[in-house]
Design an enzyme around this catalytic site. Structure first.
Site, PDB file in Angstrom:
ATOM      1  CE  LYS A 125       8.232  -4.085  -6.272  1.00 38.75           C
ATOM      2  NZ  LYS A 125       6.404  -3.882  -6.264  1.00 38.75           N
ATOM      3  CD  GLN A 180       5.139  -7.496  -4.976  1.00 41.74           C
ATOM      4  OE1 GLN A 180       5.129  -6.109  -4.722  1.00 41.74           O
ATOM      5  NE2 GLN A 180       4.889  -7.429  -5.795  1.00 41.74           N
ATOM      6  CG  ASP A 227       2.734   0.010  -7.129  1.00 39.43           C
ATOM      7  OD1 ASP A 227       3.701  -0.551  -7.599  1.00 39.43           O
ATOM      8  OD2 ASP A 227       2.868  -1.167  -6.519  1.00 39.43           O
TER       9      ASP A 227
END
Ligand code: GUN
Length: 300
Positions: free
Chosen positions: A53, A97, A120
């Protein structure tokens, strides 16, 4: 019939060039899109995902920051950092994460992220917006699947889509996006009785269970479009999806490979969610003369 391969790597490359231009438009106006990534603990797979990422951000001109915490960090310390990042005007997107260590309550942490920075799409506000058909930040993996279908010229409206998997990250949002795009949707899990009965009726089949080769050629009909979200490492080191590629590809009209199918799209859509966040924050539609475009509606 030989299945057409949906090349996620190639689509991702094309889209990233577009995102790069959009990030450039923002920078020309003094706005540097910024993403903060929070990583807790030393899960090896998470570390690899996070590195991808961060590298992808660099590739398209997004500023990224990695905020690392040891596995035993108190939940409050992570939440405190998120609050600081919420208030930081140079950060447009915040990502935690997953998975988090067991002593940390996922929900409390995800709810601490400001919904305007929740790139997200995991905050309950954004989950609700998705249910209501007006996603702000569509979750990246299913968003990427929708773009792959669009790119391959596969119409969704009126089709029977079967989603195998019910995770919050992929299965559930995937089903909602397909529904919003006009599909008739069946949601199954790896435990569904007579799974082949359902998969065999799919025009579009999305499999996201984490069970290697769960779906085989005898479980699908001729001409099905197959999207394999799974990525599993076999004891011999090979990477395989949730679909038995060889037998399914003999019947499918289109299929995504593993690796190189859905995988590259997840990070790609994270990048565009971050650029969208920066554009919204700056309230700046990209000027027409730059040729920069906003993201199209996900249901298009
Ligand atoms: N872990 C596995 N997939 C994801 C994802 O898409 N986002 C985050 N934050 N964590 C993950």
């Amino acid at each position: 019939m030989a299945a057409k391969i949906i090349d996620g790597k190639a689509v991702a490359r094309e889209l990233r060039a577009e995102w790069k231009a959009r990030a450039g438009c923002l920078r020309a106006r003094g706005i540097y899109p910024g993403l903060a990534v929070i990583l807790v603990g030393d899960n090896l797979a998470s570390r690899v995902y996070v590195r991808n990422k961060v590298n992808a951000c660099r590739e398209v001109g997004i500023h990224s920051e990695l905020h690392e915490f040891p596995a035993g960090v108190p939940e409050e310390a992570v939440i405190f950092r998120i609050r600081q990042l919420n208030a930081n005007r140079t950060i447009h997107g915040i990502l935690v994460q997953l998975p988090l260590p067991r002593h940390i309550d996922n929900r409390r942490v995800l709810e601490a992220i400001s919904p305007e920075k929740d790139v997200d799409g995991f905050h309950l506000y954004n989950v609700g917006a998705l249910v209501a058909g007006s996603a702000v930040f569509p979750p990246c993996t299913p968003y990427g699947v929708m773009r792959l279908l669009q790119h391959a010229g596969i119409a969704v409206e009126g089709k029977h889509a079967v989603v195998v998997g019910r995770s919050n990250i992929v299965g559930k949002p995937m089903a909602l996006m397909l529904l919003e795009a006009g599909a008739t949707v069946t949601i199954c899990t790896s435990k569904t009785r007579d799974l082949a009965d359902h998969t065999g009726r799919a025009d579009i089949l999305v499999v996201a269970t984490g069970r290697p080769k769960l779906v085989s050629g005898d479980m699908v009909k001729d001409g099905v479009v197959v999207i394999d979200v799974g990525i599993n490492r076999l004891p011999d080191g090979r990477l395989v999806g949730d679909v038995d590629y060889e037998s399914v590809a003999r019947k499918a009209s289109h299929i995504t490979p593993v690796p190189g199918g859905v995988g590259p799209m997840t990070v790609t859509m994270l990048l565009v969610n971050t650029i969208d966040a920066a554009e919204r924050d700056a309230r700046c539609a990209p000027p027409a003369e730059t040729g920069c475009r906003r993201s199209p509606a996900i249901t298009a």
